[in-house]
Design a protein around this motif. Structure first.
Motif, PDB file in Angstrom:
ATOM      1  N   GLU A   1      -3.084   8.336  -3.548  1.00  0.00           N
ATOM      2  CA  GLU A   1      -3.691   8.566  -2.242  1.00  0.00           C
ATOM      3  C   GLU A   1      -3.101   7.605  -1.219  1.00  0.00           C
ATOM      4  O   GLU A   1      -2.797   6.456  -1.556  1.00  0.00           O
ATOM      5  CB  GLU A   1      -5.208   8.362  -2.317  1.00  0.00           C
ATOM      6  N   PRO A   2      -2.957   8.044   0.036  1.00  0.00           N
ATOM      7  CA  PRO A   2      -2.438   7.131   1.064  1.00  0.00           C
ATOM      8  C   PRO A   2      -3.273   5.856   1.150  1.00  0.00           C
ATOM      9  O   PRO A   2      -4.496   5.901   1.098  1.00  0.00           O
ATOM     10  CB  PRO A   2      -2.559   7.943   2.356  1.00  0.00           C
ATOM     11  N   GLY A   3      -2.578   4.723   1.239  1.00  0.00           N
ATOM     12  CA  GLY A   3      -3.249   3.439   1.370  1.00  0.00           C
ATOM     13  C   GLY A   3      -3.619   2.761   0.070  1.00  0.00           C
ATOM     14  O   GLY A   3      -4.165   1.651   0.085  1.00  0.00           O
ATOM     15  N   THR A   4      -3.319   3.398  -1.061  1.00  0.00           N
ATOM     16  CA  THR A   4      -3.627   2.775  -2.349  1.00  0.00           C
ATOM     17  C   THR A   4      -2.832   1.483  -2.511  1.00  0.00           C
ATOM     18  O   THR A   4      -1.611   1.475  -2.362  1.00  0.00           O
ATOM     19  CB  THR A   4      -3.292   3.731  -3.513  1.00  0.00           C
ATOM     20  N   VAL A   5      -3.523   0.387  -2.795  1.00  0.00           N
ATOM     21  CA  VAL A   5      -2.859  -0.892  -3.042  1.00  0.00           C
ATOM     22  C   VAL A   5      -2.242  -0.833  -4.436  1.00  0.00           C
ATOM     23  O   VAL A   5      -2.932  -0.544  -5.419  1.00  0.00           O
ATOM     24  CB  VAL A   5      -3.850  -2.067  -2.920  1.00  0.00           C
ATOM     25  N   THR A   6      -0.924  -1.082  -4.513  1.00  0.00           N
ATOM     26  CA  THR A   6      -0.203  -0.910  -5.769  1.00  0.00           C
ATOM     27  C   THR A   6       0.353  -2.198  -6.354  1.00  0.00           C
ATOM     28  O   THR A   6       0.454  -2.330  -7.575  1.00  0.00           O
ATOM     29  CB  THR A   6       0.982   0.046  -5.574  1.00  0.00           C
ATOM     30  N   ALA A   7       0.781  -3.126  -5.502  1.00  0.00           N
ATOM     31  CA  ALA A   7       1.505  -4.297  -6.006  1.00  0.00           C
ATOM     32  C   ALA A   7       1.390  -5.454  -5.031  1.00  0.00           C
ATOM     33  O   ALA A   7       1.076  -5.283  -3.855  1.00  0.00           O
ATOM     34  CB  ALA A   7       2.977  -3.948  -6.228  1.00  0.00           C
ATOM     35  N   LEU A   8       1.704  -6.635  -5.557  1.00  0.00           N
ATOM     36  CA  LEU A   8       1.753  -7.873  -4.789  1.00  0.00           C
ATOM     37  C   LEU A   8       2.977  -8.644  -5.239  1.00  0.00           C
ATOM     38  O   LEU A   8       3.199  -8.793  -6.445  1.00  0.00           O
ATOM     39  CB  LEU A   8       0.502  -8.718  -5.053  1.00  0.00           C
ATOM     40  N   ALA A   9       3.767  -9.118  -4.299  1.00  0.00           N
ATOM     41  CA  ALA A   9       4.847 -10.046  -4.633  1.00  0.00           C
ATOM     42  C   ALA A   9       4.443 -11.436  -4.167  1.00  0.00           C
ATOM     43  O   ALA A   9       3.921 -11.601  -3.062  1.00  0.00           O
ATOM     44  CB  ALA A   9       6.154  -9.632  -3.974  1.00  0.00           C
ATOM     45  N   VAL A  10       4.684 -12.415  -5.023  1.00  0.00           N
ATOM     46  CA  VAL A  10       4.416 -13.821  -4.720  1.00  0.00           C
ATOM     47  C   VAL A  10       5.747 -14.558  -4.807  1.00  0.00           C
ATOM     48  O   VAL A  10       6.381 -14.579  -5.853  1.00  0.00           O
ATOM     49  CB  VAL A  10       3.392 -14.429  -5.699  1.00  0.00           C
ATOM     50  N   GLY A  11       6.158 -15.126  -3.701  1.00  0.00           N
ATOM     51  CA  GLY A  11       7.453 -15.788  -3.613  1.00  0.00           C
ATOM     52  C   GLY A  11       8.475 -14.852  -2.996  1.00  0.00           C
ATOM     53  O   GLY A  11       8.135 -13.734  -2.619  1.00  0.00           O
ATOM     54  N   PRO A  12       9.665 -15.348  -2.859  1.00  0.00           N
ATOM     55  CA  PRO A  12      10.272 -16.438  -3.598  1.00  0.00           C
ATOM     56  C   PRO A  12       9.797 -17.815  -3.135  1.00  0.00           C
ATOM     57  O   PRO A  12       9.516 -18.035  -1.969  1.00  0.00           O
ATOM     58  CB  PRO A  12      11.773 -16.269  -3.316  1.00  0.00           C
ATOM     59  N   ASP A  13       9.740 -18.697  -4.125  1.00  0.00           N
ATOM     60  CA  ASP A  13       9.428 -20.100  -3.880  1.00  0.00           C
ATOM     61  C   ASP A  13       9.763 -20.872  -5.150  1.00  0.00           C
ATOM     62  O   ASP A  13      10.252 -20.281  -6.119  1.00  0.00           O
ATOM     63  CB  ASP A  13       7.960 -20.283  -3.504  1.00  0.00           C
ATOM     64  N   GLU A  14       9.484 -22.156  -5.130  1.00  0.00           N
ATOM     65  CA  GLU A  14       9.718 -22.965  -6.320  1.00  0.00           C
ATOM     66  C   GLU A  14       8.941 -22.359  -7.496  1.00  0.00           C
ATOM     67  O   GLU A  14       7.785 -21.959  -7.343  1.00  0.00           O
ATOM     68  CB  GLU A  14       9.280 -24.402  -6.081  1.00  0.00           C
ATOM     69  N   GLU A  15       9.566 -22.305  -8.652  1.00  0.00           N
ATOM     70  CA  GLU A  15       8.964 -21.664  -9.817  1.00  0.00           C
ATOM     71  C   GLU A  15       7.595 -22.246 -10.149  1.00  0.00           C
ATOM     72  O   GLU A  15       6.653 -21.509 -10.455  1.00  0.00           O
ATOM     73  CB  GLU A  15       9.900 -21.779 -11.021  1.00  0.00           C
TER      74      GLU A  15
ATOM     75  N   ARG B   1       0.863  -1.184   0.000  1.00  0.00           N
ATOM     76  CA  ARG B   1       0.000   0.000   0.000  1.00  0.00           C
ATOM     77  C   ARG B   1       0.895   1.229   0.000  1.00  0.00           C
ATOM     78  O   ARG B   1       1.828   1.320   0.795  1.00  0.00           O
ATOM     79  CB  ARG B   1      -0.895   0.009   1.241  1.00  0.00           C
ATOM     80  N   ASP B   2       0.596   2.180  -0.857  1.00  0.00           N
ATOM     81  CA  ASP B   2       1.417   3.371  -0.984  1.00  0.00           C
ATOM     82  C   ASP B   2       1.217   4.317   0.197  1.00  0.00           C
ATOM     83  O   ASP B   2       0.112   4.426   0.732  1.00  0.00           O
ATOM     84  CB  ASP B   2       1.082   4.095  -2.289  1.00  0.00           C
ATOM     85  N   ALA B   3       2.279   4.994   0.575  1.00  0.00           N
ATOM     86  CA  ALA B   3       2.212   5.949   1.680  1.00  0.00           C
ATOM     87  C   ALA B   3       1.505   7.241   1.287  1.00  0.00           C
ATOM     88  O   ALA B   3       1.065   7.998   2.144  1.00  0.00           O
ATOM     89  CB  ALA B   3       3.623   6.263   2.187  1.00  0.00           C
ATOM     90  N   GLY B   4       1.399   7.507  -0.005  1.00  0.00           N
ATOM     91  CA  GLY B   4       0.658   8.678  -0.465  1.00  0.00           C
ATOM     92  C   GLY B   4       1.440   9.968  -0.472  1.00  0.00           C
ATOM     93  O   GLY B   4       0.845  11.045  -0.450  1.00  0.00           O
ATOM     94  N   HIS B   5       2.753   9.905  -0.527  1.00  0.00           N
ATOM     95  CA  HIS B   5       3.566  11.121  -0.512  1.00  0.00           C
ATOM     96  C   HIS B   5       3.687  11.786  -1.877  1.00  0.00           C
ATOM     97  O   HIS B   5       4.057  12.960  -1.948  1.00  0.00           O
ATOM     98  CB  HIS B   5       4.970  10.822   0.012  1.00  0.00           C
ATOM     99  N   THR B   6       3.400  11.060  -2.950  1.00  0.00           N
ATOM    100  CA  THR B   6       3.604  11.640  -4.281  1.00  0.00           C
ATOM    101  C   THR B   6       2.364  11.493  -5.154  1.00  0.00           C
ATOM    102  O   THR B   6       1.454  12.301  -5.061  1.00  0.00           O
ATOM    103  CB  THR B   6       4.832  11.007  -4.979  1.00  0.00           C
ATOM    104  N   GLN B   7       2.279  10.442  -5.960  1.00  0.00           N
ATOM    105  CA  GLN B   7       1.261  10.341  -7.004  1.00  0.00           C
ATOM    106  C   GLN B   7      -0.080   9.780  -6.556  1.00  0.00           C
ATOM    107  O   GLN B   7      -1.093  10.038  -7.206  1.00  0.00           O
ATOM    108  CB  GLN B   7       1.767   9.426  -8.126  1.00  0.00           C
TER     109      GLN B   7
END
Length: 112
Positions: free
Chosen positions: A85-99, A77-83
């Motif tokens: 709004e605060p709390g905007t969900v921007t990305a998800l990382a999955v892993g690291p794990d077996e491909e 979730r973005d902190a909202g300091h630039t582009q």
């Protein structure tokens, strides 16, 4: 070993913002992995792919699947300091794990 970072395409992030959010996601999910997984991923070159999602809902659905599979993951979730709004969900990382496990969650998504 692999990590997939899924970034939203529907919120108009600039390239710098996108890069920062992908980096936050990568590190956050890495920190949730166990020592063996972290070591194996680091030793194998830290393979990553960046993929597209067109909604916040998609990120939450993928995170739930990753949780069910026991794959480390992190929603950012973005902190909202630039582009954004605060709390905007921007990305998800999955892993690291077996491909193959990461691909079960993110394999149907397009490259960013």
């Amino acid at each position: 070993m692999k990590q997939a970072i899924v970034a939203r395409t529907d919120i108009g992030m600039g390239q710098g913002k996108l890069a920062a959010q992908v980096a936050h996601a990568s590190l956050s999910a890495y920190e949730k992995a166990d020592d063996r997984t972290r070591s194996k991923w680091k030793g194998g070159g830290q393979k990553k792919v960046v993929l597209k999602a067109n909604s916040e809902r998609t990120l939450y659905e993928l995170s739930e699947i990753a949780d069910q599979e026991g794959i480390p993951n992190a929603i950012i979730r973005d902190a909202g300091h630039t582009q954004l709004e605060p709390g905007t969900v921007t990305a998800l990382a999955v892993g690291p794990d077996e491909e193959s496990l990461v691909d079960r969650v993110t394999g149907d998504l397009s490259l960013y």
